[in-house]
Design an enzyme around this catalytic site. Structure first.
Site, short mmCIF file in Angstrom:
data_model
loop_
_atom_site.label_atom_id
_atom_site.label_comp_id
_atom_site.label_asym_id
_atom_site.label_seq_id
_atom_site.Cartn_x
_atom_site.Cartn_y
_atom_site.Cartn_z
N TYR A 151 49.56 49.42 40.05
CA TYR A 151 48.90 49.03 38.80
C TYR A 151 47.45 49.48 38.74
O TYR A 151 46.70 49.04 37.88
CB TYR A 151 48.99 47.51 38.67
CG TYR A 151 48.94 46.95 37.28
CD1 TYR A 151 49.98 47.15 36.38
CD2 TYR A 151 47.86 46.17 36.87
CE1 TYR A 151 49.94 46.59 35.11
CE2 TYR A 151 47.81 45.61 35.60
CZ TYR A 151 48.86 45.83 34.72
OH TYR A 151 48.83 45.28 33.47
N LYS A 158 41.89 47.28 32.47
CA LYS A 158 41.85 45.93 31.90
C LYS A 158 40.61 45.18 32.37
O LYS A 158 40.05 44.35 31.63
CB LYS A 158 43.12 45.16 32.27
CG LYS A 158 44.39 45.70 31.63
CD LYS A 158 44.37 45.59 30.12
CE LYS A 158 45.73 45.90 29.51
NZ LYS A 158 45.75 45.79 28.04
#
Length: 250
Positions: A151, A158
């Site tokens: 990720y 993010k």
């Protein structure tokens, strides 16, 4: 008669974005649906929303490209002449181990997930301040603050989104624009199908969420709805975690 307020939800042809657009339409907002590739799904969403008695504008735009962002907001201004709510939901990413990431993977993910918020917020603010202010809410994820397998690009993007949320909240407050983010735990959406470890993530959420169930799309949308209401006016620059308590167990 008072003109209907207007809400833009990026990436709103499916998933959390679609549900947020429908909820805002139920609250009387005219809706701008944004998509990059899923035209059929976007038009189906528009048809569903129009049945609620509000107006809908469908705009194709890759929000990772500032020129496309400007074109989208020009269409919004020409069609509705205002913007009151911007839900920054569009997201993408390359899911690979750190040692397999290339510059194109990094740029693609950062452009859509982080850079887009800055340039969309600039354009949104120009429209919002003409009508006395507005609300900006971004959708984030727990990968911004904890490790998730493969990720890296998304998690870093993010984290940037959440930092930018704080800066926007301070600098746009004089324009009466309130900026926050909502970060969700694992939700079984189309986006999760791209994860090679999807089943592991879902099982972890089922077994290890103190609330006793997985987070659902409705939970995210409920929080967005609250944050764009006057009840949340004193919440600014915050990332509200909606994960049923999962992130408390490390």
């Amino acid at each position: 008669m008072e003109q209907n307020k207007c809400a833009l939800v990026t990436g709103s042809s499916r998933g959390v974005g679609k549900a947020a657009a429908i909820r805002l339409a139920e609250n009387g907002y005219n809706i701008v649906i944004n998509y990059a590739r899923s035209k059929k799904a976007a038009l189906e969403t528009a048809e569903e929303i129009e049945k609620l008695g509000v107006k809908v504008l469908v705009v194709k735009a890759n929000v990772g490209q500032p020129a496309k962002i400007k074109e989208m907001f020009q269409q919004i201004d020409e069609t509705f002449g205002r913007l009151d709510v911007f839900v920054n939901n569009a997201a993408s990413g390359v899911l690979r181990p750190v040692m397999e990431l290339e510059e194109t993977h990094w740029d693609w993910t950062m452009n859509i997930n982080a850079k887009a918020l800055l340039f969309c917020a600039q354009e949104a603010a120009k429209l919002m301040e003409k009508n006395g202010g507005g609300h900006i809410v971004s959708i984030s994820s727990l990968g911004s603050i904890r490790y998730l397998e493969n990720y890296t690009t998304v998690g870093v993007s993010k984290a940037a989104l959440e930092a930018l949320t704080r800066y926007l909240a301070v600098e746009l407050s004089p324009k009466q624009i309130i900026v926050n983010a909502v970060s969700g735990g694992a939700i079984d959406t189309d986006a999760l199908k791209h994860f090679p470890n999807r089943e592991d993530l879902l099982e972890d959420a089922r077994q290890n969420t103190p609330a006793g169930r997985m987070v659902e799309i409705k939970d995210m949308v409920d929080t967005v709805e609250f944050l764009v209401s006057s009840k949340a006016d004193m919440i600014r620059g915050q990332t509200i975690i909606v994960d049923g308590g999962r992130s408390l167990l490390v």
